[in-house]
Design a protein around this motif. Structure first.
Motif, PDB file in Angstrom:
ATOM      1  N   UNK A  19       0.825  -1.204   0.000  1.00 12.52           N
ATOM      2  CA  UNK A  19       0.000   0.000   0.000  1.00 12.52           C
ATOM      3  C   UNK A  19       0.864   1.261   0.000  1.00 12.52           C
ATOM      4  N   UNK A  20       1.984   1.203   0.712  1.00  9.04           N
ATOM      5  CA  UNK A  20       2.883   2.359   0.755  1.00  9.04           C
ATOM      6  C   UNK A  20       3.558   2.583  -0.592  1.00  9.04           C
ATOM      7  N   UNK A  21       4.040   1.503  -1.200  1.00  5.67           N
ATOM      8  CA  UNK A  21       4.679   1.623  -2.512  1.00  5.67           C
ATOM      9  C   UNK A  21       3.688   2.142  -3.553  1.00  5.67           C
ATOM     10  N   UNK A  22       2.443   1.681  -3.473  1.00  9.98           N
ATOM     11  CA  UNK A  22       1.427   2.127  -4.426  1.00  9.98           C
ATOM     12  C   UNK A  22       1.146   3.617  -4.284  1.00  9.98           C
ATOM     13  N   UNK A  23       1.091   4.105  -3.028  1.00  6.96           N
ATOM     14  CA  UNK A  23       0.848   5.527  -2.810  1.00  6.96           C
ATOM     15  C   UNK A  23       2.008   6.357  -3.347  1.00  6.96           C
ATOM     16  N   UNK A  24       3.237   5.905  -3.114  1.00 10.40           N
ATOM     17  CA  UNK A  24       4.402   6.625  -3.630  1.00 10.40           C
ATOM     18  C   UNK A  24       4.392   6.651  -5.155  1.00 10.40           C
ATOM     19  N   UNK A  25       4.097   5.515  -5.766  1.00  8.38           N
ATOM     20  CA  UNK A  25       4.031   5.460  -7.232  1.00  8.38           C
ATOM     21  C   UNK A  25       2.976   6.421  -7.771  1.00  8.38           C
ATOM     22  N   UNK A  26       1.843   6.490  -7.076  1.00  9.98           N
ATOM     23  CA  UNK A  26       0.772   7.390  -7.510  1.00  9.98           C
ATOM     24  C   UNK A  26       1.223   8.847  -7.461  1.00  9.98           C
ATOM     25  N   UNK A  27       1.847   9.240  -6.362  1.00 12.36           N
ATOM     26  CA  UNK A  27       2.273  10.636  -6.234  1.00 12.36           C
ATOM     27  C   UNK A  27       3.379  10.980  -7.221  1.00 12.36           C
ATOM     28  N   UNK A  28       4.215  10.006  -7.539  1.00 10.25           N
ATOM     29  CA  UNK A  28       5.309  10.266  -8.477  1.00 10.25           C
ATOM     30  C   UNK A  28       4.816  10.500  -9.896  1.00 10.25           C
ATOM     31  N   UNK A  29       3.580  10.132 -10.180  1.00  8.15           N
ATOM     32  CA  UNK A  29       3.036  10.396 -11.520  1.00  8.15           C
ATOM     33  C   UNK A  29       2.740  11.872 -11.731  1.00  8.15           C
ATOM     34  N   UNK A  30       2.794  12.664 -10.646  1.00 13.98           N
ATOM     35  CA  UNK A  30       2.484  14.092 -10.757  1.00 13.98           C
ATOM     36  C   UNK A  30       3.741  14.950 -10.941  1.00 13.98           C
ATOM     37  N   UNK A  31       4.820  14.327 -11.409  1.00  9.71           N
ATOM     38  CA  UNK A  31       6.016  15.075 -11.783  1.00  9.71           C
ATOM     39  C   UNK A  31       6.530  15.914 -10.623  1.00  9.71           C
ATOM     40  N   UNK A  32       6.866  15.240  -9.521  1.00  6.09           N
ATOM     41  CA  UNK A  32       7.340  15.951  -8.330  1.00  6.09           C
ATOM     42  C   UNK A  32       8.614  16.721  -8.650  1.00  6.09           C
ATOM     43  N   UNK A  33       8.776  17.859  -7.974  1.00  7.18           N
ATOM     44  CA  UNK A  33       9.911  18.731  -8.258  1.00  7.18           C
ATOM     45  C   UNK A  33      11.232  18.078  -7.860  1.00  7.18           C
ATOM     46  N   UNK A  34      11.232  17.382  -6.717  1.00  5.11           N
ATOM     47  CA  UNK A  34      12.457  16.782  -6.191  1.00  5.11           C
ATOM     48  C   UNK A  34      12.068  15.548  -5.382  1.00  5.11           C
ATOM     49  N   UNK A  35      13.009  14.633  -5.225  1.00  2.95           N
ATOM     50  CA  UNK A  35      12.705  13.370  -4.548  1.00  2.95           C
ATOM     51  C   UNK A  35      13.819  13.001  -3.582  1.00  2.95           C
ATOM     52  N   UNK A  36      13.431  12.572  -2.378  1.00  4.49           N
ATOM     53  CA  UNK A  36      14.372  12.018  -1.401  1.00  4.49           C
ATOM     54  C   UNK A  36      13.829  10.663  -0.976  1.00  4.49           C
ATOM     55  N   UNK A  37      14.581   9.593  -1.222  1.00  2.90           N
ATOM     56  CA  UNK A  37      14.155   8.266  -0.788  1.00  2.90           C
ATOM     57  C   UNK A  37      15.038   7.795   0.367  1.00  2.90           C
TER      58      UNK A  37
END
Length: 301
Positions: A200-218
């Motif tokens: 569920x967590x990975x799915x939520x992250x994948x969903x948000x990443x479809x919105x072309x986030x400005x920057x990412x920290x994993x």
């Protein structure tokens, strides 16, 4: 087969060294070596390859080590049941759960458990790998999905949702996202979608990443994600239970959250009568009840 020789073999295989095994067993290196030679002669097999960096198990040695490891775990289980008192709670309790749940929810609450049972010794093993409870790799587990192993007693404790949080300082500087498309103006902090985590967590992250986030920290665990959020680095995906204990977290994009993640407590059937298990189970259930109450009160406010 000589039990004493097997005990010495197991110590050598575990330590990878005659000297280290001797230290554990309070025996000289030569005495340990003689016992290993005698065991190899009785089995007509070579159990170790001698190497400059230590001892390496042969194929035959691996088979025997698997057997002695299983024996040790069964003996530990029997010993634990024998030691359990009908009235007192004491001794070792090995608890396994995920890094996130262990660091962010369970560990901060253990002081209350020790207040009730000061003679209890908890070994908290935090890892994403599912430990084998029937084989006694741990006594009790809290898992983010229903255990599939047989011969386990399991109880569903609660459900968790993954949500998006930030600090007021970050929002003051970068603005409050109103719709998912606003992610293009923000940094997202999350676990890598390829890391071991609940789906569920990975799915939520994948969903948000479809919105072309400005920057990412994993980060490879939720404790690290939380620290990044608290340092005002961005919007973080975190379990909802974190917000109850951390006042600095502000939920954003409230319409965005994961599916329910079930949380189960499980332990081997053979430990059904264990007073240590019962004490831990009751403690967790009491804390879950208090958590649910606090969550409801926060939602009302």
């Amino acid at each position: 087969m000589d039990w004493d020789k097997l005990r010495i073999f197991h110590a050598v295989a575990d330590a990878g060294s005659l000297t280290h095994a001797g230290d554990r067993l309070n025996l000289s290196q030569s005495a340990v070596s003689r016992q290993i030679r005698a065991l190899e002669e009785s089995l007509n097999a070579t159990l170790f390859h001698r190497h400059a960096r230590g001892l390496i198990l042969t194929e035959q040695g691996e088979l025997l080590f698997d057997a002695t490891s299983a024996m040790n775990k069964r003996l530990d289980a029997a010993s634990a049941r024998i030691r359990d008192s009908e009235e007192e709670v004491f001794g070792d309790l090995r608890v396994t759960t995920t890094i996130g749940f262990g660091t962010l929810w369970l560990a901060p609450r253990l002081a209350k458990l020790y207040e009730q049972y000061p003679d209890l010794r908890v070994d908290l093993m935090l890892e994403e790998r599912v430990l084998d409870l029937p084989m006694r790799e741990a006594d009790v587990a809290i898992r983010m999905k229903e255990p599939s192993q047989a011969d386990l007693i399991r109880k569903r404790l609660m459900t968790v949702k993954m949500q998006v949080f930030a600090t007021q300082a970050y929002l003051d500087e970068n603005g409050v996202p109103e719709v998912p498309e606003d992610m293009s103006m923000h940094r997202l902090i999350c676990q890598s979608v390829n890391a071991t985590q609940v789906g569920a967590s990975a799915s939520l992250a994948q969903h948000l990443l479809t919105y072309d986030v400005r920057s990412l920290l994993t980060v490879n665990n939720y404790f690290g994600v939380l620290q990044g959020v608290l340092q005002d680095l961005g919007l973080g995906i975190l379990p909802d239970y974190v917000s109850l204990d951390e006042d600095r977290l502000i939920r954003v994009l409230p319409e965005i959250q994961s599916a329910d993640v079930p949380v189960f407590l499980a332990y081997p059937e053979e430990l059904r009568q264990s007073q240590r298990i019962a004490a831990f189970r009751d403690f967790v259930q009491e804390e879950i009840t208090a958590y649910r109450k606090g969550l409801k009160e926060k939602q009302i406010v």
